[in-house]
Write a protein that holds these residues in place. Structure first.
Motif: not given
Length: 176
Positions: A10-12, A60-62, A105-115, A138-142
């Protein structure tokens, strides 16, 4: 083992914890206190040295989801020092081409340039991937998967905020 405030999933947080009770003894047939830290793939992902343990945990979860639930084949891991992230490659089935999977992780972003940078990364066969499968964790592993393809275009910003507001007022009048 006791943890106050939720599970490690839950906490990551996958910090190593000591505990007592059935699984902490390490006897055959028992699950050790924190089996994730001892899993060979988790250790391999940590060895890629990207510096973000939350992203490694998401990868790892993926990885587990692709292999155990979705039955993907030939799933391998790679690291990008430029973007400081771990990404995976694999096939949905033997007849399918290899795909690029980016766990975040849900709280991390990825820019267009990163994609775009990831889409141009050469795969294990030397050719860039035609698409990218973004796995949001997501933090709950969804897990939620989103596909990006070559040629995706960054949206144009509106000419002005006033033009947007004017358009909203017209829609409101039509509804009345």
């Amino acid at each position: 083992m006791e943890r106050v405030g939720g599970s490690a999933e839950e906490s990551g947080d996958v910090a190593e914890t000591e505990g007592s009770g059935a699984g902490a003894s390490g006897t055959e047939g028992d699950i050790p206190g924190n089996w994730i830290l001892q899993h060979h793939k988790y250790r391999e992902l940590m060895a890629l040295d990207v510096g973000d343990t939350a992203q490694v945990y998401a990868a790892f979860l993926v990885y587990l989801d692709l292999l155990e639930e979705r039955r993907w084949q030939e799933v391998t891991s790679r690291g990008s020092a430029e973007l400081q992230l771990v990404y995976l490659e694999g096939r949905e089935s033997e007849s399918q081409p290899r795909q690029l999977i980016v766990p975040l992780p849900g709280q991390r972003s990825l820019s267009h340039q990163g994609v775009r940078s990831l889409l141009s990364q050469p795969g294990s066969d030397g050719a860039p991937s035609p698409s990218l499968l973004l796995a949001a964790v997501a933090p709950d592993s969804t897990l939620a998967y989103y596909r990006f393809s070559r040629g995706f275009v960054v949206p144009e910003p509106p000419d002005s905020i006033q033009a947007l507001e004017c358009g909203r007022e017209r829609r409101k009048r039509r509804r009345l």
